[in-house]
Motif scaffolding. Structure first.
Motif, PDB file in Angstrom:
ATOM      1  N   GLN A   1       7.976   0.824   6.108  1.00  0.00           N
ATOM      2  CA  GLN A   1       9.220   0.813   6.863  1.00  0.00           C
ATOM      3  C   GLN A   1      10.368   0.163   6.094  1.00  0.00           C
ATOM      4  O   GLN A   1      11.231  -0.486   6.679  1.00  0.00           O
ATOM      5  N   THR A   2      10.386   0.378   4.794  1.00  0.00           N
ATOM      6  CA  THR A   2      11.462  -0.183   3.981  1.00  0.00           C
ATOM      7  C   THR A   2      12.738   0.653   4.038  1.00  0.00           C
ATOM      8  O   THR A   2      13.843   0.120   3.946  1.00  0.00           O
ATOM      9  N   SER A   3      12.605   1.969   4.198  1.00  0.00           N
ATOM     10  CA  SER A   3      13.782   2.850   4.237  1.00  0.00           C
ATOM     11  C   SER A   3      13.899   3.612   5.551  1.00  0.00           C
ATOM     12  O   SER A   3      14.837   4.386   5.744  1.00  0.00           O
ATOM     13  N   GLY A   4      12.957   3.440   6.447  1.00  0.00           N
ATOM     14  CA  GLY A   4      12.973   4.106   7.744  1.00  0.00           C
ATOM     15  C   GLY A   4      12.120   3.318   8.720  1.00  0.00           C
ATOM     16  O   GLY A   4      11.749   2.170   8.453  1.00  0.00           O
ATOM     17  N   PHE A   5      11.816   3.922   9.835  1.00  0.00           N
ATOM     18  CA  PHE A   5      11.034   3.233  10.866  1.00  0.00           C
ATOM     19  C   PHE A   5       9.797   4.040  11.232  1.00  0.00           C
ATOM     20  O   PHE A   5       9.783   5.266  11.135  1.00  0.00           O
ATOM     21  N   ILE A   6       8.767   3.329  11.655  1.00  0.00           N
ATOM     22  CA  ILE A   6       7.582   3.943  12.244  1.00  0.00           C
ATOM     23  C   ILE A   6       7.553   3.468  13.698  1.00  0.00           C
ATOM     24  O   ILE A   6       7.252   2.318  13.981  1.00  0.00           O
ATOM     25  N   GLY A   7       7.881   4.352  14.606  1.00  0.00           N
ATOM     26  CA  GLY A   7       8.026   3.961  15.997  1.00  0.00           C
ATOM     27  C   GLY A   7       9.480   3.666  16.326  1.00  0.00           C
ATOM     28  O   GLY A   7      10.296   3.394  15.435  1.00  0.00           O
ATOM     29  N   LEU A   8       9.817   3.732  17.595  1.00  0.00           N
ATOM     30  CA  LEU A   8      11.202   3.533  18.029  1.00  0.00           C
ATOM     31  C   LEU A   8      11.647   2.095  17.757  1.00  0.00           C
ATOM     32  O   LEU A   8      10.977   1.147  18.177  1.00  0.00           O
TER      33      LEU A   8
ATOM     34  N   LEU B   1       6.397   4.545  22.720  1.00  0.00           N
ATOM     35  CA  LEU B   1       7.342   4.937  21.672  1.00  0.00           C
ATOM     36  C   LEU B   1       7.573   3.810  20.671  1.00  0.00           C
ATOM     37  O   LEU B   1       7.729   4.058  19.475  1.00  0.00           O
ATOM     38  N   LEU B   2       7.598   2.574  21.152  1.00  0.00           N
ATOM     39  CA  LEU B   2       7.819   1.437  20.254  1.00  0.00           C
ATOM     40  C   LEU B   2       6.753   1.344  19.173  1.00  0.00           C
ATOM     41  O   LEU B   2       7.040   0.952  18.035  1.00  0.00           O
ATOM     42  N   ASN B   3       5.523   1.693  19.522  1.00  0.00           N
ATOM     43  CA  ASN B   3       4.413   1.502  18.589  1.00  0.00           C
ATOM     44  C   ASN B   3       3.743   2.803  18.157  1.00  0.00           C
ATOM     45  O   ASN B   3       2.667   2.778  17.547  1.00  0.00           O
ATOM     46  N   ALA B   4       4.384   3.934  18.463  1.00  0.00           N
ATOM     47  CA  ALA B   4       3.826   5.232  18.058  1.00  0.00           C
ATOM     48  C   ALA B   4       3.999   5.437  16.557  1.00  0.00           C
ATOM     49  O   ALA B   4       4.941   4.935  15.940  1.00  0.00           O
ATOM     50  N   GLU B   5       3.081   6.188  15.978  1.00  0.00           N
ATOM     51  CA  GLU B   5       3.145   6.491  14.544  1.00  0.00           C
ATOM     52  C   GLU B   5       4.083   7.676  14.310  1.00  0.00           C
ATOM     53  O   GLU B   5       3.682   8.729  13.791  1.00  0.00           O
ATOM     54  N   ILE B   6       5.349   7.492  14.693  1.00  0.00           N
ATOM     55  CA  ILE B   6       6.364   8.530  14.522  1.00  0.00           C
ATOM     56  C   ILE B   6       7.389   8.046  13.500  1.00  0.00           C
ATOM     57  O   ILE B   6       8.090   7.064  13.743  1.00  0.00           O
TER      58      ILE B   6
END
Length: 245
Positions: free
Chosen positions: A136-143, A187-192
């Motif tokens: 998650q250095t350049s984006g996010f995993i989860g909301l 959504l907060l902890n989903a692998e999205i």
């Protein structure tokens, strides 16, 4: 002193979050939302200030997450707690009323509003994962927690400023609120994988998705006001899911 500017901005986030919690507990969800939005504003600019001043530090990273637990964890959790109270009892109440001496004679509904505090737990867990997740250095995993906070806080704002019988019927339905709470935690902890709004450069080609998203946000907010926020979160997730890797 200059190196401490990002931490000072983060501290303002903490202060706004604490004030928002106090207002949310007392049942003033609109003022609580104002201070939460102000805290999220500071949350965005502390990282920007750290990059511009080359003042990134491990302390700053940890302080930022601790601030987010309050502003983007406790605040939406308490707001959902109060919305569930409003849905079930027709008014907001304190924990004293829930855990009263007559507690043995009350129904399960009396304790159902506590379900809203699951958002606090899910937010804290999501922030803890973020701090140790090298993906998650350049984006996010989860909301991201600020986005989730905007989603939850949009509900009382819609009721207050864009009231309709339909809005009240939907938002103050306890099953809708329970579903929103569970969806929020998932959504907060989903692998999205979700894109970040951090611009490393300003050219359109490498930031197409960000510019498109920001334009859509402005258009929706102008025409739909607070009702636009849930749609903006949905668009954010869909754009992230269908973007080119």
């Amino acid at each position: 002193m200059i190196k401490q500017i990002p931490n000072i901005i983060t501290s303002l986030n903490i202060l706004c979050g604490c004030v928002a919690v106090l207002f949310a507990v007392s049942g003033d969800l609109i003022i609580a939302s104002v201070f939460a939005f102000l805290g999220i504003f500071f949350d965005f600019f502390d990282g920007l200030a750290a990059r511009l001043l080359k003042a990134q530090s491990e302390i700053g990273l940890q302080l930022d997450s601790l601030a987010d637990v309050i502003t983007s964890g406790v605040v939406p959790g308490v707001v959902m707690f109060q919305l569930l109270n409003l849905s079930i009892f027709g008014h907001m109440q304190t924990l004293t009323a829930i855990f009263s001496l007559d507690g043995w004679n009350v129904s399960f509904n009396n304790y159902l509003p506590l379900l809203g505090l699951m958002i606090v737990i899910a937010s804290a867990y999501r922030l803890a994962k973020f701090n140790v997740d090298t993906r998650q250095t350049s984006g996010f995993i989860g909301l991201p927690t600020p986005a989730n906070t905007l989603l939850i806080l949009s509900l009382p704002l819609i009721l207050q400023f864009q009231y309709s019988d339909l809005a009240e019927t939907i938002i103050l339905n306890k099953w809708f609120l329970i579903g929103m709470t569970l969806l929020s935690c998932i959504l907060l902890n989903a692998e999205i994988p979700l894109f970040a709004l951090k611009f490393k450069t300003w050219d359109f080609k490498s930031n197409t998705i960000r510019y498109v998203f920001l334009v859509l946000c402005v258009v929706l907010l102008v025409f739909m006001k607070f009702l636009a926020i849930p749609f903006i979160i949905l668009i954010y997730i869909l754009l992230s899911m269908f973007r080119k890797s």
